[in-house]
Scaffold this motif. Sequence first.
Motif, mmCIF file in Angstrom:
data_model
loop_
_atom_site.group_PDB
_atom_site.id
_atom_site.type_symbol
_atom_site.label_atom_id
_atom_site.label_comp_id
_atom_site.label_asym_id
_atom_site.label_seq_id
_atom_site.Cartn_x
_atom_site.Cartn_y
_atom_site.Cartn_z
ATOM 1 N N GLY A 46 0.819 -1.209 0.000
ATOM 2 C CA GLY A 46 0.000 0.000 0.000
ATOM 3 C C GLY A 46 0.849 1.254 0.000
ATOM 4 N N ALA A 47 1.936 1.247 0.788
ATOM 5 C CA ALA A 47 2.832 2.403 0.830
ATOM 6 C C ALA A 47 3.524 2.614 -0.513
ATOM 7 N N VAL A 48 3.916 1.530 -1.152
ATOM 8 C CA VAL A 48 4.559 1.627 -2.464
ATOM 9 C C VAL A 48 3.594 2.224 -3.476
ATOM 10 N N ALA A 49 2.366 1.721 -3.501
ATOM 11 C CA ALA A 49 1.379 2.220 -4.456
ATOM 12 C C ALA A 49 1.132 3.711 -4.256
ATOM 13 N N SER A 50 1.046 4.150 -3.013
ATOM 14 C CA SER A 50 0.830 5.568 -2.733
ATOM 15 C C SER A 50 2.024 6.404 -3.179
ATOM 16 N N ALA A 51 3.236 5.913 -2.909
ATOM 17 C CA ALA A 51 4.441 6.653 -3.290
ATOM 18 C C ALA A 51 4.560 6.771 -4.803
ATOM 19 N N ARG A 52 4.254 5.718 -5.517
ATOM 20 C CA ARG A 52 4.307 5.777 -6.974
ATOM 21 C C ARG A 52 3.285 6.775 -7.512
ATOM 22 N N ALA A 53 2.093 6.754 -6.934
ATOM 23 C CA ALA A 53 1.061 7.691 -7.378
ATOM 24 C C ALA A 53 1.472 9.123 -7.095
ATOM 25 N N ASP A 54 2.019 9.375 -5.904
ATOM 26 C CA ASP A 54 2.445 10.731 -5.538
ATOM 27 C C ASP A 54 3.551 11.232 -6.451
ATOM 28 N N ALA A 55 4.394 10.315 -6.927
ATOM 29 C CA ALA A 55 5.507 10.695 -7.799
ATOM 30 C C ALA A 55 5.089 10.783 -9.264
ATOM 31 N N GLY A 56 3.851 10.451 -9.538
ATOM 32 C CA GLY A 56 3.384 10.491 -10.923
ATOM 33 C C GLY A 56 3.845 9.316 -11.752
ATOM 34 N N ALA A 57 4.306 8.250 -11.087
ATOM 35 C CA ALA A 57 4.763 7.064 -11.800
ATOM 36 C C ALA A 57 3.581 6.147 -12.099
ATOM 37 N N LEU A 58 3.610 5.503 -13.250
ATOM 38 C CA LEU A 58 2.583 4.521 -13.561
ATOM 39 C C LEU A 58 2.622 3.391 -12.543
ATOM 40 N N ALA A 59 1.468 2.787 -12.306
ATOM 41 C CA ALA A 59 1.389 1.766 -11.262
ATOM 42 C C ALA A 59 2.334 0.605 -11.543
ATOM 43 N N GLY A 60 2.343 0.089 -12.756
ATOM 44 C CA GLY A 60 3.200 -1.049 -13.083
ATOM 45 C C GLY A 60 2.735 -2.308 -12.377
#
Length: 257
Positions: free
Chosen positions: A72-86
């Motif tokens: 969950g933390a990874v998904a939030s960090a990726r979203a905050d950084a504008g990175a695609l979910a992958g």
Amino acid sequence: MRFDVVTLFPDLFAPFLTQGITRRAYESGQVDVKLWNLRDHAEGTYRRVDDRPFGGGPGMVMLAEPLERALGAVASARADAGALAGPVVLFTPTGRRIDQALVREWAGGPGATLLCGRYEGIDQRVIDRHVDVELSLGDFVLSGGELPALTLLDAIARLMPGVLGDEQSHLQDSFEQGLLDCPHYSRPELLATPEGELPVPPVLLSGHHRDIARWRREQSLALTARRRPDLIAAARAAGRLTKADEKFLASLDSGTL
């Protein structure tokens, strides 16, 4: 591209990401690697991440709740950084074997979350809920997913522009053309050994580029036919073998070469 690695041993990755020619991919940000220590998402005094399996049996199983929080933390960090979910990737002996075709595909993608299991494995409910892809290095068992994760990162990093000294280097690697690579030689031209001097194949000193290319192709075909005949069959089925290739392979089969 961005790779988030969930692991119990993030210190295993640091030296790897700063050494060797592939470090260029990490330093430039072409392959952005974020490390997540699973214990940071565990609770209690001892930050426990494993327990005995239900139903009994040897070994321990990685607990679902720390993994759920970490992912969950990874998904939030990726979203905050504008990175695609992958995709979320789990390294396991039951997964698809990593090959060069997969590496090429992923080298043009958004990255992934790499989940490094340990012990007997991770709680199946986490796999069912979160894991999109299961990958394996081969038909053997490792202590954890860190080595497969490092292997995948290295294979992808070396395909990034500017990482290798010669942009065409990787095109001659084993598996890039569906075959094993040919032998390579460098200085000296004559290598002194107790058994005598070992020369470099004369064609490589000839300066005739067409002859050299053909020699390398034939050496590649011969080595692949001897060690990985399955690759020859796949190349033939895909139409990647020329008439000259087939003639050479026939000469190997007949022993007339």
